[in-house]
Design a protein around this motif. Structure first.
Motif, PDB file in Angstrom:
ATOM      1  N   TRP A  97       0.844  -1.205   0.000  1.00  0.00           N
ATOM      2  CA  TRP A  97       0.000   0.000   0.000  1.00  0.00           C
ATOM      3  C   TRP A  97       0.877   1.251   0.000  1.00  0.00           C
ATOM      4  O   TRP A  97       0.610   2.215  -0.735  1.00  0.00           O
ATOM      5  CB  TRP A  97      -0.932   0.002   1.210  1.00  0.00           C
ATOM      6  N   ALA A  98       1.917   1.252   0.818  1.00  0.00           N
ATOM      7  CA  ALA A  98       2.801   2.416   0.898  1.00  0.00           C
ATOM      8  C   ALA A  98       3.498   2.660  -0.438  1.00  0.00           C
ATOM      9  O   ALA A  98       3.629   3.816  -0.878  1.00  0.00           O
ATOM     10  CB  ALA A  98       3.837   2.202   1.999  1.00  0.00           C
ATOM     11  N   VAL A  99       3.926   1.592  -1.098  1.00  0.00           N
ATOM     12  CA  VAL A  99       4.604   1.737  -2.388  1.00  0.00           C
ATOM     13  C   VAL A  99       3.675   2.380  -3.413  1.00  0.00           C
ATOM     14  O   VAL A  99       4.068   3.295  -4.147  1.00  0.00           O
ATOM     15  CB  VAL A  99       5.107   0.368  -2.889  1.00  0.00           C
ATOM     16  N   THR A 100       2.434   1.906  -3.460  1.00  0.00           N
ATOM     17  CA  THR A 100       1.493   2.417  -4.458  1.00  0.00           C
ATOM     18  C   THR A 100       0.976   3.813  -4.115  1.00  0.00           C
ATOM     19  O   THR A 100       0.325   4.446  -4.952  1.00  0.00           O
ATOM     20  CB  THR A 100       0.297   1.467  -4.622  1.00  0.00           C
ATOM     21  N   HIS A 101       1.271   4.294  -2.919  1.00  0.00           N
ATOM     22  CA  HIS A 101       0.799   5.625  -2.524  1.00  0.00           C
ATOM     23  C   HIS A 101       1.949   6.613  -2.323  1.00  0.00           C
ATOM     24  O   HIS A 101       1.839   7.563  -1.548  1.00  0.00           O
ATOM     25  CB  HIS A 101      -0.068   5.533  -1.266  1.00  0.00           C
ATOM     26  N   GLY A 102       3.041   6.375  -3.025  1.00  0.00           N
ATOM     27  CA  GLY A 102       4.074   7.401  -3.141  1.00  0.00           C
ATOM     28  C   GLY A 102       5.238   7.346  -2.191  1.00  0.00           C
ATOM     29  O   GLY A 102       6.126   8.208  -2.258  1.00  0.00           O
ATOM     30  N   ALA A 103       5.296   6.383  -1.289  1.00  0.00           N
ATOM     31  CA  ALA A 103       6.429   6.319  -0.360  1.00  0.00           C
ATOM     32  C   ALA A 103       7.711   6.002  -1.119  1.00  0.00           C
ATOM     33  O   ALA A 103       7.729   5.167  -2.020  1.00  0.00           O
ATOM     34  CB  ALA A 103       6.180   5.263   0.707  1.00  0.00           C
ATOM     35  N   LYS A 104       8.801   6.665  -0.753  1.00  0.00           N
ATOM     36  CA  LYS A 104      10.119   6.355  -1.308  1.00  0.00           C
ATOM     37  C   LYS A 104      11.007   5.678  -0.271  1.00  0.00           C
ATOM     38  O   LYS A 104      12.043   5.097  -0.598  1.00  0.00           O
ATOM     39  CB  LYS A 104      10.806   7.622  -1.819  1.00  0.00           C
ATOM     40  N   VAL A 105      10.606   5.776   0.987  1.00  0.00           N
ATOM     41  CA  VAL A 105      11.281   5.089   2.092  1.00  0.00           C
ATOM     42  C   VAL A 105      10.195   4.497   2.966  1.00  0.00           C
ATOM     43  O   VAL A 105       9.148   5.128   3.190  1.00  0.00           O
ATOM     44  CB  VAL A 105      12.162   6.048   2.923  1.00  0.00           C
ATOM     45  N   ILE A 106      10.418   3.279   3.473  1.00  0.00           N
ATOM     46  CA  ILE A 106       9.460   2.653   4.385  1.00  0.00           C
ATOM     47  C   ILE A 106      10.185   2.322   5.684  1.00  0.00           C
ATOM     48  O   ILE A 106      11.175   1.592   5.680  1.00  0.00           O
ATOM     49  CB  ILE A 106       8.849   1.373   3.783  1.00  0.00           C
ATOM     50  N   ASN A 107       9.691   2.894   6.774  1.00  0.00           N
ATOM     51  CA  ASN A 107      10.264   2.649   8.103  1.00  0.00           C
ATOM     52  C   ASN A 107       9.442   1.578   8.815  1.00  0.00           C
ATOM     53  O   ASN A 107       8.236   1.719   8.993  1.00  0.00           O
ATOM     54  CB  ASN A 107      10.260   3.932   8.932  1.00  0.00           C
ATOM     55  N   ILE A 108      10.122   0.500   9.243  1.00  0.00           N
ATOM     56  CA  ILE A 108       9.448  -0.570   9.996  1.00  0.00           C
ATOM     57  C   ILE A 108      10.204  -0.781  11.302  1.00  0.00           C
ATOM     58  O   ILE A 108      11.187  -1.518  11.359  1.00  0.00           O
ATOM     59  CB  ILE A 108       9.368  -1.879   9.192  1.00  0.00           C
ATOM     60  N   SER A 109       9.761  -0.098  12.343  1.00  0.00           N
ATOM     61  CA  SER A 109      10.351  -0.254  13.674  1.00  0.00           C
ATOM     62  C   SER A 109       9.592  -1.345  14.420  1.00  0.00           C
ATOM     63  O   SER A 109       9.025  -1.128  15.497  1.00  0.00           O
ATOM     64  CB  SER A 109      10.305   1.073  14.438  1.00  0.00           C
ATOM     65  N   GLN A 110       9.565  -2.527  13.827  1.00  0.00           N
ATOM     66  CA  GLN A 110       8.831  -3.673  14.336  1.00  0.00           C
ATOM     67  C   GLN A 110       9.711  -4.897  14.201  1.00  0.00           C
ATOM     68  O   GLN A 110      10.711  -4.880  13.472  1.00  0.00           O
ATOM     69  CB  GLN A 110       7.546  -3.892  13.527  1.00  0.00           C
ATOM     70  N   GLY A 111       9.335  -5.973  14.846  1.00  0.00           N
ATOM     71  CA  GLY A 111      10.117  -7.189  14.697  1.00  0.00           C
ATOM     72  C   GLY A 111       9.414  -8.396  15.259  1.00  0.00           C
ATOM     73  O   GLY A 111       8.535  -8.290  16.119  1.00  0.00           O
ATOM     74  N   SER A 112       9.791  -9.563  14.768  1.00  0.00           N
ATOM     75  CA  SER A 112       9.170 -10.799  15.203  1.00  0.00           C
ATOM     76  C   SER A 112      10.139 -11.959  15.039  1.00  0.00           C
ATOM     77  O   SER A 112      10.966 -11.963  14.112  1.00  0.00           O
ATOM     78  CB  SER A 112       7.901 -11.075  14.391  1.00  0.00           C
ATOM     79  N   TYR A 113      10.036 -12.944  15.935  1.00  0.00           N
ATOM     80  CA  TYR A 113      10.810 -14.184  15.820  1.00  0.00           C
ATOM     81  C   TYR A 113       9.858 -15.377  15.831  1.00  0.00           C
ATOM     82  O   TYR A 113      10.251 -16.502  16.085  1.00  0.00           O
ATOM     83  CB  TYR A 113      11.782 -14.332  17.004  1.00  0.00           C
ATOM     84  N   ASN A 114       8.601 -15.128  15.523  1.00  0.00           N
ATOM     85  CA  ASN A 114       7.579 -16.160  15.688  1.00  0.00           C
ATOM     86  C   ASN A 114       7.503 -17.140  14.525  1.00  0.00           C
ATOM     87  O   ASN A 114       6.746 -18.094  14.579  1.00  0.00           O
ATOM     88  CB  ASN A 114       6.195 -15.504  15.860  1.00  0.00           C
ATOM     89  N   THR A 115       8.242 -16.897  13.467  1.00  0.00           N
ATOM     90  CA  THR A 115       8.186 -17.786  12.326  1.00  0.00           C
ATOM     91  C   THR A 115       9.545 -18.428  12.091  1.00  0.00           C
ATOM     92  O   THR A 115      10.585 -17.801  12.292  1.00  0.00           O
ATOM     93  CB  THR A 115       7.768 -17.030  11.058  1.00  0.00           C
ATOM     94  N   SER A 116       9.532 -19.697  11.688  1.00  0.00           N
ATOM     95  CA  SER A 116      10.780 -20.414  11.474  1.00  0.00           C
ATOM     96  C   SER A 116      11.427 -20.034  10.152  1.00  0.00           C
ATOM     97  O   SER A 116      12.609 -20.242   9.946  1.00  0.00           O
ATOM     98  CB  SER A 116      10.533 -21.922  11.502  1.00  0.00           C
ATOM     99  N   LYS A 117      10.671 -19.488   9.248  1.00  0.00           N
ATOM    100  CA  LYS A 117      11.214 -19.056   7.972  1.00  0.00           C
ATOM    101  C   LYS A 117      10.371 -17.903   7.445  1.00  0.00           C
ATOM    102  O   LYS A 117       9.267 -17.639   7.928  1.00  0.00           O
ATOM    103  CB  LYS A 117      11.238 -20.202   6.967  1.00  0.00           C
ATOM    104  N   SER A 118      10.921 -17.236   6.439  1.00  0.00           N
ATOM    105  CA  SER A 118      10.232 -16.087   5.886  1.00  0.00           C
ATOM    106  C   SER A 118       8.913 -16.501   5.252  1.00  0.00           C
ATOM    107  O   SER A 118       8.814 -17.526   4.590  1.00  0.00           O
ATOM    108  CB  SER A 118      11.113 -15.414   4.834  1.00  0.00           C
TER     109      SER A 118
END
Length: 469
Positions: free
Chosen positions: A143-164
């Motif tokens: 959504w951010a890409v299609t609405h004009g963002a040139k940088v995306i900040n993700i101050s989030q994180g998770s270890y709940n999955t064994s793989k991507s």
């Protein structure tokens, strides 16, 4: 403002531990600005004399952003909440507001309130429900890409999955295809692994430092970390208890600063690709005194400490379009381009990325010259044999000439360092930078002769070129 005992207000959904800045009757807003030690650290007046991030949109995938806060009012776009609850504009958690203020904060009044590193940029808030699993991050990225963002900040994180998760990999690829830089936090648990999505190939992973420049004690680390930035005792806007400001520790804050620096660079150099923007940030970073033997990349520091002014002013050639970012599956890029001298750089050799075992080295012009020489020599040998045969035939009955079959061109070459392409053991449940299956058409590892018949080249002269892996 006075500081109180540290408390965690935001839980597992963020990568920040918050300290309250509670309002005191005699406190002035100037104390907030004075507490922003990073302003002097970055030398903001010097940075802003070059760029303030004008015209660049930075998406903040987080808990939403309170656009009514006086320090960011007018700098926040409407944004998006995939849950439909309106948290993008009316957050119940202050974390996203804090991150936005470190990026586009402009303060209020006469020198009061929080200022960010790129005050002329705009923030596009995208609400993410929690840090568990992949949930809204992939959708938010697209959504951010299609609405004009040139940088995306993700101050989030998770270890709940064994793989991507495939949808996350696909979203990162989508951003790469549309020239959008994703910056994500490494994590706050002092783990020797980087959380998702920072560990995704193609994402710029950020760890945190303290006031002394040392790595913050709880910052996660690992081979994906590419840069560090201040992340301890960071004053930011956002409702915190009864006040409008918090003091935070975390890789969240460091990530916001790196995203803001990316906005500064994109405004100054609008023709650079996302990878080339990351390249400027990495090559201009200050080499840490605490690096392991001075060798970079360091799993804690990456390539060094963020230096926005140098990123804007240093003489750094554009280099590879992909820069230092690992290749993203499905983008059709090279396996893992290098930076520095390898990309036409002239950068500090100590900051040159090592060649990736996944990278195919193309034959050089020198190799072509050797092939021509060998072909000429081979032709001369064949002519000599023909002359000898004619001479011997004229003197006696010719003997049978043994077949002149060509042997295989060299033995199969081992992958550098004994590593196999797209191999290795899972790193914290995910393989680091290149853990996915090889993209279609990627050259497979040759089988040693003995497991399959060696190829014969009865009609080929000696010295043909072969790709080196």
């Amino acid at each position: 403002m006075t500081l109180t005992k540290a408390v965690r207000l935001l839980g597992a959904t963020t990568l920040t531990g918050a300290l309250l800045l509670s309002a005191a009757p005699t406190a002035s807003a100037d104390q907030v600005r004075d507490a922003q030690w990073t302003n002097a650290y970055f030398d903001l007046d010097k940075v802003w004399s070059v760029s303030k991030g004008d015209g660049v949109i930075v998406a903040v995938i987080d808990s939403g952003v309170d656009a009514t806060h006086p320090d960011i009012a007018g700098s926040v776009l409407k944004g998006y909440d995939p849950s439909g609850t309106g948290e993008n504009e009316h957050p119940t958690v202050a974390h996203g507001t804090s991150m936005a203020s470190l990026i586009v904060g402009h303060g209020h009044g006469n020198g009061a309130g929080v200022v960010g590193l790129a005050p002329s940029a705009k923030v596009l808030p995208v609400f993410k429900e929690s840090a568990s699993g992949g949930d809204a991050i992939p959708e938010g990225i697209k959504w951010a890409v299609t609405h004009g963002a040139k940088v995306i900040n993700i101050s989030q994180g998770s270890y709940n999955t064994s793989k991507s998760k495939p949808e996350l990999t696909e979203a990162v690829a989508y951003a790469a295809q549309h020239d959008v830089l994703i910056v994500a936090a490494a994590g706050n648990d002092a783990y020797d692994k980087v959380g998702s999505p920072a560990n995704e190939p193609g994402v710029l992973a950020v760890a945190a430092t303290d006031k002394t420049g040392a790595v913050w004690s709880k910052s996660n680390y690992g081979p994906q970390v590419m840069i560090v930035a201040p992340g301890a005792e960071i004053v930011a806007a956002g409702a915190c208890g009864s006040g409008q400001y918090c003091m935070d520790d975390g890789t969240s804050d460091a990530t916001a600063y790196v995203s803001a620096a990316a906005a500064l660079v994109r405004a100054k150099f609008p023709d650079l690709t996302a990878g080339q923007v990351a390249d400027r940030l990495v090559k201009s970073a200050k080499v840490p005194g605490g690096g392991q033997g001075g060798k970079l990349p360091d799993p804690h520091y990456g390539y060094g400490v963020l230096s926005p002014y140098d990123a804007l002013t240093a003489d750094i050639p554009a280099g590879s379009p992909q820069g230092p970012l690992a290749a993203v599956a499905g983008t059709g890029g090279d396996a893992s381009p290098t930076q520095g001298a390898a990309t036409g750089g002239g950068a500090d050799p100590a900051k040159t990325l090592p060649a990736s075992p996944n990278m195919v080295k193309k034959s050089s012009s020198t190799g072509l010259g050797v092939g021509v020489v060998l072909a000429v020599v081979g032709l001369a040998v064949i002519l000599l044999v023909i002359v000898l045969v004619v001479v011997l035939k004229s003197r006696r009955k010719p003997a049978p000439v043994p077949p002149q079959g060509m042997p295989p061109y060299g033995a199969p070459q081992a992958w550098p360092g004994g590593q196999q392409p797209y191999g290795g053991q899972p790193y914290g449940g995910q393989q680091p930078y290149g853990g996915q299956a090889p993209p279609p058409g990627y050259p497979q590892q040759p089988q040693p002769y003995g497991q399959q018949a060696p190829p014969q080249y009865p009609h080929q002269g000696p010295g043909g070129n072969q790709q080196q892996r």
